[in-house]
Write a protein that holds these residues in place. Sequence first.
Motif, short mmCIF file in Angstrom:
data_model
loop_
_atom_site.label_atom_id
_atom_site.label_comp_id
_atom_site.label_asym_id
_atom_site.label_seq_id
_atom_site.Cartn_x
_atom_site.Cartn_y
_atom_site.Cartn_z
N ASP A 45 23.73 104.42 60.66
CA ASP A 45 24.96 104.17 59.90
C ASP A 45 25.03 102.75 59.35
O ASP A 45 25.63 102.52 58.30
CB ASP A 45 26.19 104.40 60.78
N ASP A 46 24.43 101.78 60.06
CA ASP A 46 24.53 100.39 59.61
C ASP A 46 23.45 100.00 58.59
O ASP A 46 23.40 98.86 58.15
CB ASP A 46 24.55 99.42 60.78
N GLU A 47 22.60 100.96 58.23
CA GLU A 47 21.61 100.69 57.17
C GLU A 47 22.35 100.44 55.86
O GLU A 47 23.32 101.12 55.54
CB GLU A 47 20.68 101.89 57.00
N LEU A 48 21.89 99.46 55.11
CA LEU A 48 22.46 99.20 53.80
C LEU A 48 21.62 99.90 52.74
O LEU A 48 20.39 99.87 52.78
CB LEU A 48 22.49 97.71 53.49
N TRP A 57 23.97 96.62 44.01
CA TRP A 57 25.14 96.75 44.86
C TRP A 57 24.70 97.32 46.20
O TRP A 57 23.77 98.12 46.26
CB TRP A 57 26.18 97.65 44.20
N THR A 58 25.34 96.89 47.28
CA THR A 58 25.03 97.42 48.60
C THR A 58 26.14 98.36 49.05
O THR A 58 27.30 98.22 48.66
CB THR A 58 24.88 96.31 49.66
N LEU A 59 25.74 99.29 49.88
CA LEU A 59 26.64 100.31 50.38
C LEU A 59 26.15 100.73 51.75
O LEU A 59 25.00 101.15 51.88
CB LEU A 59 26.61 101.47 49.40
N PRO A 60 26.96 100.60 52.81
CA PRO A 60 26.50 101.04 54.12
C PRO A 60 26.44 102.56 54.20
O PRO A 60 27.30 103.26 53.67
CB PRO A 60 27.53 100.48 55.10
N VAL A 61 25.42 103.07 54.87
CA VAL A 61 25.27 104.51 55.05
C VAL A 61 26.53 105.10 55.67
O VAL A 61 26.96 106.19 55.32
CB VAL A 61 24.01 104.82 55.91
N GLU A 62 27.15 104.36 56.57
CA GLU A 62 28.37 104.82 57.22
C GLU A 62 29.45 105.21 56.21
O GLU A 62 30.14 106.22 56.38
CB GLU A 62 28.89 103.72 58.15
N GLN A 63 29.58 104.45 55.13
CA GLN A 63 30.58 104.75 54.10
C GLN A 63 30.22 106.01 53.33
O GLN A 63 31.10 106.78 52.93
CB GLN A 63 30.72 103.57 53.14
N ALA A 118 31.16 99.79 47.48
CA ALA A 118 30.00 98.97 47.14
C ALA A 118 30.37 97.49 47.05
O ALA A 118 31.46 97.13 46.62
CB ALA A 118 29.41 99.43 45.82
N SER A 119 29.43 96.65 47.47
CA SER A 119 29.58 95.20 47.39
C SER A 119 28.44 94.64 46.55
O SER A 119 27.30 95.10 46.66
CB SER A 119 29.51 94.56 48.78
N LEU A 120 28.73 93.64 45.77
CA LEU A 120 27.73 93.03 44.92
C LEU A 120 26.67 92.33 45.75
O LEU A 120 26.98 91.53 46.62
CB LEU A 120 28.38 92.04 43.96
N LYS A 121 25.43 92.64 45.48
CA LYS A 121 24.30 91.96 46.13
C LYS A 121 23.74 90.90 45.19
O LYS A 121 23.50 89.78 45.58
CB LYS A 121 23.23 92.99 46.50
N CYS A 122 23.48 91.27 43.94
CA CYS A 122 23.00 90.30 42.97
C CYS A 122 23.22 90.80 41.54
O CYS A 122 23.25 92.00 41.30
CB CYS A 122 21.54 89.94 43.19
N VAL A 123 23.39 89.86 40.65
CA VAL A 123 23.45 90.13 39.22
C VAL A 123 22.37 89.26 38.62
O VAL A 123 22.31 88.06 38.89
CB VAL A 123 24.82 89.76 38.61
#
Length: 148
Positions: free
Chosen positions: A10-13, A77-83, A136-141
């Motif tokens: 679940d905590d995998e991004l 963008w990152t997103l945890p598997v849990e979400q 989702a959270s921004l990882k890089c642009v």
Amino acid sequence: MEDDDSTIPDDELLLRWVPAFSPTHLVRDSATNEVIGPSSAAFAPDTDGASVYLDSLVQARNLTPVDVTHAVTDSVWTLPVEQVRALNLGVRRDPWPQDVDDPEHPRYAAHALITGLIGLSKKQRIRAQKGLANSASLKCVLMPSEPN
């Protein structure tokens, strides 16, 4: 969810690259024009699911989030598997897909799919895509492009 790989914690991004060439993939602040998030369209699935990369496998191959992009205007963008699972969707490994332009690129060792979107009604699918975008959270642009 039957098409969910329980070996993925679940905590995998998950890393999702979002192409900037389409203004429908990114949400921008109307006053500043800054990118504030991906849109639900950024999580539209292909015929087998929405393509993502397992961050731990990207890092294990000494790659960075930039390596999962396809153009200098993309964002990641990152997103945890849990979400993903909280939305009743699944995640499964899909290494080395052959239906891509450059199947030998090392990023594809970390390729995975968000599953469960295909069988939903249009309304349910869009709701799930919005849930993914909101999580989702921004990882890089890299170099954000201006909208057309």
